[in-house]
Design a protein around this motif. Structure first.
Motif, short mmCIF file in Angstrom:
data_model
loop_
_atom_site.label_atom_id
_atom_site.label_comp_id
_atom_site.label_asym_id
_atom_site.label_seq_id
_atom_site.Cartn_x
_atom_site.Cartn_y
_atom_site.Cartn_z
N MET A 1 33.98 51.24 20.88
CA MET A 1 34.01 51.34 19.44
C MET A 1 34.61 49.87 19.00
SD MET A 1 32.52 54.02 18.77
CE MET A 1 32.92 54.04 17.12
N LEU A 2 35.17 49.22 19.52
CA LEU A 2 35.92 47.90 18.96
C LEU A 2 34.56 46.87 18.74
CD1 LEU A 2 38.85 47.25 21.37
CD2 LEU A 2 38.88 47.97 18.78
N SER A 3 33.52 46.75 19.61
CA SER A 3 32.49 45.78 19.12
C SER A 3 31.62 46.54 18.18
CB SER A 3 31.41 45.67 20.43
OG SER A 3 32.22 44.75 21.44
N ALA A 4 31.45 47.86 18.30
CA ALA A 4 30.36 48.60 17.14
C ALA A 4 31.02 48.34 15.76
CB ALA A 4 30.15 49.90 17.57
N ARG A 5 32.38 48.09 15.49
CA ARG A 5 33.13 48.44 14.36
C ARG A 5 33.09 46.76 13.78
NH1 ARG A 5 38.00 52.62 15.47
NH2 ARG A 5 36.64 54.42 15.36
N GLY A 8 28.91 44.12 16.59
CA GLY A 8 28.42 44.07 17.72
C GLY A 8 29.19 42.87 18.61
N THR A 9 30.24 42.32 17.84
CA THR A 9 31.05 41.32 18.74
C THR A 9 32.48 41.85 18.96
OG1 THR A 9 29.92 39.68 17.43
CG2 THR A 9 31.81 39.05 18.40
N PHE A 10 32.77 41.69 20.28
CA PHE A 10 34.15 42.14 20.39
C PHE A 10 35.20 41.06 19.87
CE2 PHE A 10 37.92 42.02 23.67
CZ PHE A 10 38.00 43.50 23.53
N PRO A 11 36.13 41.63 19.21
CA PRO A 11 37.23 40.66 18.33
C PRO A 11 38.37 40.23 19.27
CG PRO A 11 37.37 43.34 17.86
CD PRO A 11 36.28 43.15 18.86
N LEU A 12 37.91 39.69 20.30
CA LEU A 12 38.92 39.31 21.42
C LEU A 12 40.12 38.59 21.00
CD1 LEU A 12 38.96 38.51 24.49
CD2 LEU A 12 38.37 36.53 23.94
N GLN A 13 40.10 37.65 19.76
CA GLN A 13 41.52 37.12 19.62
C GLN A 13 42.29 38.23 18.91
OE1 GLN A 13 41.90 34.30 20.87
NE2 GLN A 13 43.86 34.27 19.94
N ARG A 14 41.73 38.92 17.95
CA ARG A 14 42.46 39.93 17.11
C ARG A 14 43.00 40.96 18.36
NH1 ARG A 14 41.44 44.80 14.75
NH2 ARG A 14 39.25 44.94 15.24
N ILE A 15 42.32 41.38 19.25
CA ILE A 15 42.90 42.45 20.07
C ILE A 15 43.76 41.72 21.04
CG2 ILE A 15 42.19 43.89 21.98
CD1 ILE A 15 41.09 45.01 19.33
N LYS A 16 43.73 40.69 21.12
CA LYS A 16 44.62 39.93 22.19
C LYS A 16 46.10 39.80 21.29
CE LYS A 16 45.59 35.75 24.61
NZ LYS A 16 45.23 34.43 25.16
N ALA A 63 39.48 41.54 29.32
CA ALA A 63 38.32 41.56 30.05
C ALA A 63 37.73 42.97 30.23
CB ALA A 63 38.39 40.86 31.46
N TYR A 64 38.55 43.96 30.64
CA TYR A 64 38.22 45.37 30.69
C TYR A 64 37.77 45.91 29.71
CZ TYR A 64 38.58 50.48 31.49
OH TYR A 64 38.37 51.62 31.58
N LEU A 65 38.57 45.73 28.49
CA LEU A 65 38.25 46.18 27.24
C LEU A 65 36.81 45.65 26.68
CD1 LEU A 65 41.65 46.22 25.43
CD2 LEU A 65 40.39 48.32 26.31
N GLN A 66 36.55 44.31 26.85
CA GLN A 66 35.42 43.99 26.48
C GLN A 66 34.32 44.41 27.23
OE1 GLN A 66 35.52 39.68 26.45
NE2 GLN A 66 33.79 39.46 25.05
N ASP A 67 34.51 44.69 28.55
CA ASP A 67 33.46 45.19 29.52
C ASP A 67 33.04 46.53 29.31
OD1 ASP A 67 31.72 44.47 31.91
OD2 ASP A 67 33.08 45.94 32.81
N ILE A 68 33.69 47.47 28.64
CA ILE A 68 33.43 48.68 28.52
C ILE A 68 33.06 49.02 27.14
CG2 ILE A 68 35.11 49.71 30.25
CD1 ILE A 68 36.89 50.69 27.83
N GLN A 69 32.87 47.77 26.33
CA GLN A 69 32.15 48.22 25.00
C GLN A 69 30.72 48.52 25.06
OE1 GLN A 69 34.18 48.11 22.31
NE2 GLN A 69 35.65 48.12 23.92
N ARG A 70 30.33 49.13 24.21
CA ARG A 70 28.87 49.75 23.84
C ARG A 70 28.28 48.83 22.30
NH1 ARG A 70 28.86 56.08 25.14
NH2 ARG A 70 29.53 55.80 27.45
N ASN A 71 27.65 48.23 22.80
CA ASN A 71 27.03 47.54 21.32
C ASN A 71 25.76 48.41 20.42
OD1 ASN A 71 28.68 45.38 21.63
ND2 ASN A 71 27.21 44.29 23.22
#
Length: 71
Positions: A1-5, A8-16, A63-71
């Motif tokens: 849901m992170l990418s979907a929200r 469609g882009t995983f908010p890498l820096q914010r999540i880090k 990397a794991y969190l980004q990998d499991i995202q559904r766009n």
């Protein structure tokens, strides 16, 4: 849901920043920012400098969190 929200882009820096504590909010709905009991896992020295060890573990988690995202 992170990418979907996030369009469609995983908010890498914010999540880090959330994971490493730089994005700590005083009114966090999830409670205290204190590390739970399993926090010792992130402080264990595997023969590498402790801070490098922590950074590596955070990168693996990201990397794991980004990998499991559904766009």
């Amino acid at each position: 849901m992170l990418s979907a929200r996030n369009g469609g882009t995983f908010p890498l820096q914010r999540i880090k920043q959330v994971i490493d504590g730089r994005d700590a909010k005083a009114n966090d709905p999830h409670g205290s920012r204190e590390m739970p009991v399993w926090g010792d896992v992130y402080r264990t020295d595997d023969g590498q400098p402790q801070d490098l060890n922590v950074r590596n573990r955070i990168e693996y988690l990201l990397a794991y969190l980004q990998d499991i995202q559904r766009n």
